[in-house]
Structures are given as structure tokens and as C-alpha cells.
Scaffold this motif. Sequence first.
Motif, short mmCIF file in Angstrom:
data_model
loop_
_atom_site.label_atom_id
_atom_site.label_comp_id
_atom_site.label_asym_id
_atom_site.label_seq_id
_atom_site.Cartn_x
_atom_site.Cartn_y
_atom_site.Cartn_z
N UNK A 177 0.81 -1.22 0.00
CA UNK A 177 0.00 0.00 0.00
C UNK A 177 0.85 1.27 0.00
N UNK A 178 2.14 1.14 0.32
CA UNK A 178 2.99 2.33 0.46
C UNK A 178 3.85 2.59 -0.76
N UNK A 179 4.26 1.54 -1.47
CA UNK A 179 5.16 1.71 -2.61
C UNK A 179 4.62 2.68 -3.66
N UNK A 180 5.50 3.48 -4.22
CA UNK A 180 5.14 4.39 -5.31
C UNK A 180 5.50 3.82 -6.67
N UNK A 181 6.38 2.81 -6.66
CA UNK A 181 6.86 2.24 -7.93
C UNK A 181 6.24 0.87 -8.24
N UNK A 182 5.41 0.37 -7.34
CA UNK A 182 4.86 -0.99 -7.47
C UNK A 182 5.98 -2.02 -7.60
N UNK A 183 7.09 -1.75 -6.90
CA UNK A 183 8.27 -2.59 -7.01
C UNK A 183 8.96 -2.60 -5.63
N UNK A 184 9.06 -3.78 -5.03
CA UNK A 184 9.67 -3.88 -3.70
C UNK A 184 10.66 -5.04 -3.68
N UNK A 185 11.53 -5.06 -2.68
CA UNK A 185 12.54 -6.11 -2.59
C UNK A 185 12.46 -6.91 -1.31
N UNK A 186 13.12 -8.08 -1.33
CA UNK A 186 13.19 -8.95 -0.16
C UNK A 186 14.55 -9.63 -0.15
N UNK A 202 5.48 -12.26 3.21
CA UNK A 202 5.74 -10.93 2.64
C UNK A 202 5.13 -10.80 1.26
N UNK A 203 5.39 -11.80 0.42
CA UNK A 203 4.85 -11.75 -0.94
C UNK A 203 3.32 -11.79 -0.90
N UNK A 204 2.76 -12.65 -0.07
CA UNK A 204 1.30 -12.78 -0.01
C UNK A 204 0.66 -11.47 0.43
N UNK A 205 1.22 -10.85 1.48
CA UNK A 205 0.65 -9.58 1.95
C UNK A 205 0.75 -8.49 0.92
N UNK A 206 1.90 -8.38 0.27
CA UNK A 206 2.11 -7.35 -0.75
C UNK A 206 1.17 -7.56 -1.93
N UNK A 207 1.02 -8.81 -2.35
CA UNK A 207 0.18 -9.12 -3.51
C UNK A 207 -1.30 -8.89 -3.20
N UNK A 208 -1.72 -9.24 -1.99
CA UNK A 208 -3.12 -9.03 -1.62
C UNK A 208 -3.44 -7.54 -1.52
N UNK A 209 -2.46 -6.74 -1.11
CA UNK A 209 -2.68 -5.30 -1.00
C UNK A 209 -2.57 -4.60 -2.34
N UNK A 213 1.95 -5.50 -8.01
CA UNK A 213 3.29 -5.32 -7.45
C UNK A 213 4.28 -6.37 -7.95
N UNK A 214 5.54 -5.95 -8.03
CA UNK A 214 6.66 -6.85 -8.34
C UNK A 214 7.50 -6.99 -7.07
N UNK A 215 7.87 -8.23 -6.75
CA UNK A 215 8.70 -8.49 -5.57
C UNK A 215 10.02 -9.10 -6.03
N UNK A 216 11.10 -8.34 -5.87
CA UNK A 216 12.43 -8.85 -6.18
C UNK A 216 12.96 -9.64 -4.98
N UNK A 234 21.07 -2.71 -2.92
CA UNK A 234 21.38 -1.74 -3.98
C UNK A 234 20.94 -2.25 -5.35
N UNK A 235 21.07 -3.56 -5.58
CA UNK A 235 20.60 -4.13 -6.83
C UNK A 235 19.09 -3.98 -6.96
N UNK A 236 18.37 -4.28 -5.88
CA UNK A 236 16.92 -4.13 -5.89
C UNK A 236 16.52 -2.69 -6.14
N UNK A 237 17.21 -1.77 -5.51
CA UNK A 237 16.90 -0.34 -5.66
C UNK A 237 17.18 0.12 -7.09
N UNK A 238 18.31 -0.32 -7.64
CA UNK A 238 18.65 0.02 -9.03
C UNK A 238 17.58 -0.49 -9.99
N UNK A 239 16.99 -1.62 -9.65
CA UNK A 239 15.94 -2.23 -10.49
C UNK A 239 14.55 -1.73 -10.16
N UNK A 240 14.46 -0.65 -9.38
CA UNK A 240 13.18 0.02 -9.19
C UNK A 240 12.50 -0.12 -7.86
N UNK A 241 13.06 -0.91 -6.95
CA UNK A 241 12.41 -1.10 -5.65
C UNK A 241 12.52 0.17 -4.80
#
Length: 368
Positions: A177-186, A202-209, A213-216, A234-241
Motif C-alpha cells: 500500500x505504500x510503494x510508489x513504484x509498485x516494485x519492492x525487494x526482499x 511478505x509476498x502474499x501480503x504485498x500481492x493481496x494489498x 506489485x513486483x517483488x524482487x 542496492x541491486x533491488x533499488x537500481x531495479x526500481x524497488x
Amino acid sequence: MKKKMLAVLLAGTMAASMTACGGSNSNSSAETTAAAAKEEASESAEKTGEAAPSKDASEFKIGLITDVGGVNDGSFNQSSWEGLERAGEELGVTVNYLESATDADYAPNMETFVDEDYDLIISVGYMLADATRTAAEANPDTKFAIIDDSSIDLPNVTSLIFHAEQASYLVGYVAGLTTKTNNIGFVVGMTNETMNQFGYGYYAGAKDANPDITVQQFNANSFADSATGKTMANTAITNGADIVFQAAGATGLGVIEACQEAGVYAIGVDSDQSSIAPNTVLTSAMKRVDNAVYNAVEELIDGSLEGGVQSFDLAAGGVDIAPSQDLIAPEVIDAVNEVKEKIVSGEIEVPADKESFEAKYGDVYQLD
């Protein structure tokens, strides 16, 4: 009485001390607490028919053995030690810890506490399972407890198990619900049945909300490598998370550092990690290992500590998101509170294993 004590403990606040010391408290306050604990335990024993404690609380020695993350990992080990420190201060028992620099230290650390006649030896994490099993088999009169492992079926071993997937679902919901890029990391410290629960939740909660969303996902394969954690974040952030959750012990400190430097949110684990980077840590997936450790010590003192599995879930207050929520939007907090009620009621069943996860979300979790 056991249930009553657990309920009281799980409602308590986390101890703030990070001082690495062990020893009994000999002041009058501690002695009074110990005497009161013994008297209460004796009264309970008379009512239940259980054996009364054979010695004062001040005579008990409890040792804690960390995994390779160390006692100051800001997470799992530290929270465990804080719970044991609190037991020392409030109950009057003698407490101590031994750190494990590598997995080769587990068995020698066990032997040290056994040789020094410790009454209870607490292992922090499933990585100590083999060493704990071996020590427990060889020393049936010594009690052991292990966090996050239920593979040891011995009468002198108590397993303290947490529903990590439920806490992870909640922080995933916050992220979705918070992401602005629809892209998060784990970033996970290591993949196995226990640690994958964090990822499933984590994936289930993010996907249900947020269905878009994309989960790296990244596996650091270490709980003590902050440099690798930082690189993966840093890799996740570079890829949009714009949010990265870590369940990686001391490795996760590198994740938080990377997020802080990049100006994106991190999500902590096990304890409230907001103090590490107050403007960066959005929330944390908490496991109240401090309370579980404290409770185990109380049960040791009153004679009720038994072998088997003790389970700590959201309904019992054993897992939750962190109380520090200044960075979370009010409407997101409201939404998460509704979700919490649904998990407790059973309306939402959070996947805790590969089969239940894939049944709802498909084969999208990559870290098995």
C-alpha cells in the motif's frame, strides 16, 4: 498460571538494554522478586499437584548461545538476549551468553555451559539444531530450549516456534500500500523451510494489498555478511524497488544502510529496528523472542518447563508489526489493523509453506 504469565509477558514492552553481561542480581529488589516468584510457584504447585521448585530463583543459571549473527545483530540474537537480561534483572537468575563466530563454535559453546552446570541452555536459531540435539541427548538432566526449530523430539528440549509468515504478511501489506513504484525487494539470510516463511508471508501480503506489485527476491546465504546485504539491496533499488524487507540477521544491517543512503524505505525484522535508521525503517516484522525467552525462564523456575513445542502467533501476541509507525500513512495503519483482525479470526490464512503458497499465488516464490 503458565497461560496467565505468558499473556502478561506478551503484552509487555521490549527491554531496551544492549549491554552484554551475565550474572546474578544480588540486590534486595532482585532477592524480593525471587522470593515472591518461589512463593507463587509453590502455591501454584499445591493447587495443580506439580512439584514445587527445589531451589531459589537466584540459584538458577541460564545460558544463551547465539548464531553467527552475534548478540549485537540488532535483530534476532539481540532480542533473545534482551529477554534473558530482563529475566536476570526481574527474576534474580544468573544469565550469560556465548557468541558463535562460526558454526564450529556451536558444540564447544554448548559444552562450556554444560560443564558449568547451567540449568537451561537456550539456542538462538535453527542453525544450532544439530549441536543442541547432540548436547541434549548426552545430558538428559540439563534443559535446553531452541528458537525456530521443532525437529528435536527429546523430553529435555523445548522448541519456541513463531508464525513469522503472519508478521511478514503484515509488513508486506504495508509495503504493497505504500510503494510508489509498485516494485519492492526482499533479502533473506538463507533459504530453508523456516526462513522461507518470511518470504511467503511478505509476498502474499504485498500481492493481496497490490495485485500489480513486483517483488524482487535475493538470498544472501549468510546471516553475518552486511556487505552482501547492502549489495543486494542496492541491486533491488537500481531495479526500481522503493521498499526492501530483510530477514537476514546482521546481514540485514547492510540492507538498511543501502536503503538509508538511497533514500528509500527498509523494513526490519524480529525486533523494532526503527532506532537503527529512524527515517528509513518503515516498519518491522516482529517476533517476540524476548518474551518467549523470559517465559521459558519463568517456567524453569516454577518447574513447569517441559519438552515439546510452544507456538507463538499473532493471536497470542507472539508476532506483530512494530509499534513505531510514524512513517506509515494513517489509512495504511487502518487497513493493516483490519487485516490483523481477519488473520486472528481465520478469515485470512497466511501461507506458511510452499504448497499453501503456490495453491493461491502460483509458482512465483523463487528462493526455495
